[in-house]
Design a protein around this motif. Structure first.
Motif, PDB file in Angstrom:
ATOM      1  N   MET A  79      87.504  18.914 -23.005  1.00 19.46           N
ATOM      2  CA  MET A  79      87.061  20.026 -22.524  1.00 19.46           C
ATOM      3  C   MET A  79      85.606  20.453 -23.103  1.00 19.46           C
ATOM      4  O   MET A  79      84.610  20.501 -22.316  1.00 19.46           O
ATOM      5  CB  MET A  79      87.828  21.277 -23.151  1.00 19.46           C
ATOM      6  N   GLU A  83      82.647  20.162 -20.240  1.00 23.10           N
ATOM      7  CA  GLU A  83      81.838  21.318 -19.750  1.00 23.10           C
ATOM      8  C   GLU A  83      80.219  21.113 -19.661  1.00 23.10           C
ATOM      9  O   GLU A  83      79.746  21.556 -18.382  1.00 23.10           O
ATOM     10  CB  GLU A  83      81.973  22.375 -20.913  1.00 23.10           C
ATOM     11  N   VAL A  86      79.727  19.759 -16.229  1.00 19.22           N
ATOM     12  CA  VAL A  86      79.703  20.517 -15.092  1.00 19.22           C
ATOM     13  C   VAL A  86      78.676  21.617 -14.897  1.00 19.22           C
ATOM     14  O   VAL A  86      77.879  21.626 -13.956  1.00 19.22           O
ATOM     15  CB  VAL A  86      81.052  21.354 -15.217  1.00 19.22           C
ATOM     16  N   LEU A  87      78.187  21.947 -16.076  1.00 24.23           N
ATOM     17  CA  LEU A  87      77.084  22.853 -16.157  1.00 24.23           C
ATOM     18  C   LEU A  87      75.735  22.208 -15.566  1.00 24.23           C
ATOM     19  O   LEU A  87      74.894  22.795 -14.937  1.00 24.23           O
ATOM     20  CB  LEU A  87      76.753  23.433 -17.548  1.00 24.23           C
ATOM     21  N   CYS A 106      89.952  19.139 -17.812  1.00 27.66           N
ATOM     22  CA  CYS A 106      88.834  19.298 -16.672  1.00 27.66           C
ATOM     23  C   CYS A 106      89.238  20.370 -15.812  1.00 27.66           C
ATOM     24  O   CYS A 106      87.986  21.011 -15.635  1.00 27.66           O
ATOM     25  CB  CYS A 106      88.554  17.981 -16.209  1.00 27.66           C
ATOM     26  N   VAL A 109      88.237  23.558 -17.645  1.00 22.00           N
ATOM     27  CA  VAL A 109      86.710  23.890 -17.662  1.00 22.00           C
ATOM     28  C   VAL A 109      86.200  24.333 -16.544  1.00 22.00           C
ATOM     29  O   VAL A 109      85.342  25.274 -16.486  1.00 22.00           O
ATOM     30  CB  VAL A 109      86.016  22.249 -18.271  1.00 22.00           C
ATOM     31  N   ALA A 110      86.410  23.619 -15.349  1.00 14.67           N
ATOM     32  CA  ALA A 110      86.018  23.859 -14.085  1.00 14.67           C
ATOM     33  C   ALA A 110      86.092  25.330 -13.494  1.00 14.67           C
ATOM     34  O   ALA A 110      85.441  26.019 -13.323  1.00 14.67           O
ATOM     35  CB  ALA A 110      86.604  23.000 -13.029  1.00 14.67           C
ATOM     36  N   LYS A 112      86.872  27.835 -15.352  1.00 16.63           N
ATOM     37  CA  LYS A 112      86.616  29.071 -16.204  1.00 16.63           C
ATOM     38  C   LYS A 112      84.799  28.796 -16.012  1.00 16.63           C
ATOM     39  O   LYS A 112      84.269  29.880 -16.127  1.00 16.63           O
ATOM     40  CB  LYS A 112      86.387  28.670 -17.812  1.00 16.63           C
ATOM     41  N   LEU A 113      84.382  27.909 -15.537  1.00 12.94           N
ATOM     42  CA  LEU A 113      82.954  27.990 -14.970  1.00 12.94           C
ATOM     43  C   LEU A 113      82.765  28.438 -13.453  1.00 12.94           C
ATOM     44  O   LEU A 113      81.898  28.347 -12.619  1.00 12.94           O
ATOM     45  CB  LEU A 113      82.051  26.619 -15.161  1.00 12.94           C
ATOM     46  N   THR A 383      76.613  29.431 -11.680  1.00 13.73           N
ATOM     47  CA  THR A 383      77.686  29.071 -12.780  1.00 13.73           C
ATOM     48  C   THR A 383      76.937  28.613 -14.196  1.00 13.73           C
ATOM     49  O   THR A 383      77.439  28.708 -15.049  1.00 13.73           O
ATOM     50  CB  THR A 383      78.541  27.981 -12.462  1.00 13.73           C
TER      51      THR A 383
END
Ligand code: UD1
Length: 385
Positions: A79, A83, A86-87, A106, A109-110, A112-113, A383
């Protein structure tokens, strides 16, 4: 603007599921932009690299290199490392496959974003929450926006858990896409002759479930039955790294090895293992995916677990769920020897036809078009804040 997919793989069984999706994506270059992330949950060359080579998977764009650890450590490490990916890249959709710790980490993480998640091989349930994979499956499904299923039971499970029907797509089995693509090549390698074996006169064994290999007593019990079967035919055993310590401390294994009734190997590559299964008389396993592969190959499979999350391999295929009681395993073996196990009247389950990835990409194209029309792809800018 092409729709951005972040594809995630982590452990051995993920590679054969992601490979056909990647091959299919390459046929739609204008529609998607994609990146491949390897979490590094499996890192030995024999558990990872060889699969990339043999299945034609490109080098990952990013390797998170998390490695082994307790469940909490491994999941948390994936995680924390995923993160920033993704960011930084801001995908429109994260695609996860299967049920390993990397899958859940994963997906979590996705979501939550606020990045959408697609889960390939959704809805399978063993109804045994002591299996780490069951927890991974249930939680990943709850937070996924697109759920691609392999068999009818999966949709029933998802509906019972309150997942909206519109999210569920019965697209078939991507692992079987890979099997069908590579089975001729696998047979041509002649692995059985190379190992000095005769087709249909040997068994194949795999064991790696924590419940079977981490507890010495459970392991010894299994080998009571396996040792008896090995008197009837030699058994080839490619050993998962997790299973090594159990073998080293076991009293029943050494004589079987010395008598050449149990032939130990390091983990095999995809093609050799597929070739080995295809020519075998029986496969003994506690794996999930092997239950499906033997069903398509028409090889009897004795599954040494109390439950299966893949019931279609029993109703339609060649799988016998024999549990871990030696007497039941041996009953199963007798059925196989007498030709009474499923096999002759088994059939390949619906949509295990080599075109699952094609159907998945079809759904993704529709989803991407709808997201583009609704302007939701814009959220990838939001995001990061
Ligand atoms: C994982 C998956 C399981 C899958 C299996 C296939 C989870 C919870 N489990 O189990 O669903 O069926 O992969 O292999 O995600 N190790 C190595 N080299 C490697 C990888 C692992 O030596 O490349 C050893 C390490 O000692 C490690 C142990 O194997 O601690 C277990 O690895 P891990 O990824 O935690 O789980 P698996 O048992 O492989």
């Amino acid at each position: 603007m092409p729709f951005r997919l972040l594809l995630v793989v982590g452990a051995r069984p993920n590679f054969m599921k992601m490979a056909p999706i990647i091959h299919e994506l390459k046929k739609h270059p204008g529609a998607f932009e994609w990146r491949l992330v390897h979490t590094g949950q499996h890192y030995d060359a024999a558990m990872s690299e060889i699969f990339f080579e043999q299945l034609g998977i490109p080098q990952p764009d990013v390797d998170l290199g998390v490695g082994s650890g307790s469940h909490a450590q491994q999941t948390a490490a994936v995680m924390a490392a995923f993160e920033p990916q993704v960011l930084e890249w801001r995908p429109d959709l994260v695609v996860v496959v299967g049920d390993v710790n990397s899958t859940l980490a994963c997906a979590l993480v996705a979501t939550k974003l606020q990045v959408a998640v697609a889960h390939v091989e959704a809805g399978l349930r063993s109804f045994d929450r002591s299996m780490p994979e069951e927890i991974n499956r249930m939680l990943t499904d709850q937070i996924s926006d697109l759920l691609f299923t392999t068999e009818a039971s999966a949709e029933e499970n998802l509906r019972r858990e309150g997942i909206d029907r519109s999210k569920i797509h019965f697209t078939g089995n991507v692992m079987i896409d890979t099997l069908l693509t590579h089975s001729a090549e696998a047979r041509r390698r002649g692995v059985c002759e190379r190992l000095g074996l005769t087709a249909r006169q040997y068994g194949v064994l795999t064991l790696h479930r924590p419940s079977n290999v981490d507890d010495p007593q459970a392991f010894e019990r299994l080998f009571k039955a396996i040792g008896r079967i090995a008197e009837d035919l030699p058994i080839v055993f490619p050993v998962h790294p997790r299973t090594r310590p159990a073998l080293e401390r076991s009293a029943s294994v050494a004589p079987l090895i010395a008598g050449k009734r149990l032939l130990l190997f390091d983990p095999l590559g995809y093609l050799d293992f597929l070739g080995l299964m295809a020519d075998s008389a029986v496969v003994l396993t506690d794996s999930g995916g092997i239950q499906e592969e033997t069903t398509v190959l028409g090889i009897p499979c004795l599954t040494m677990r109390e439950t299966t999350e893949r019931p279609v391999t029993i109703s339609d295929g060649t799988n016998l769920l024999v549990g871990t009681d030696p007497a039941h395993i041996l009953d199963g073996w007798q059925r196989v020897r007498q030709g009474r196990a499923a096999g002759s009247n088994s059939r390949v389950p619906p949509l295990w036809d080599g075109r699952a990835a094609e159907r998945i990409i079809g759904v993704l194209r529709t989803y991407a078009a709808a997201a583009g029309a609704a302007g939701t792809t814009e959220r990838r800018v939001a995001t990061g804040t």
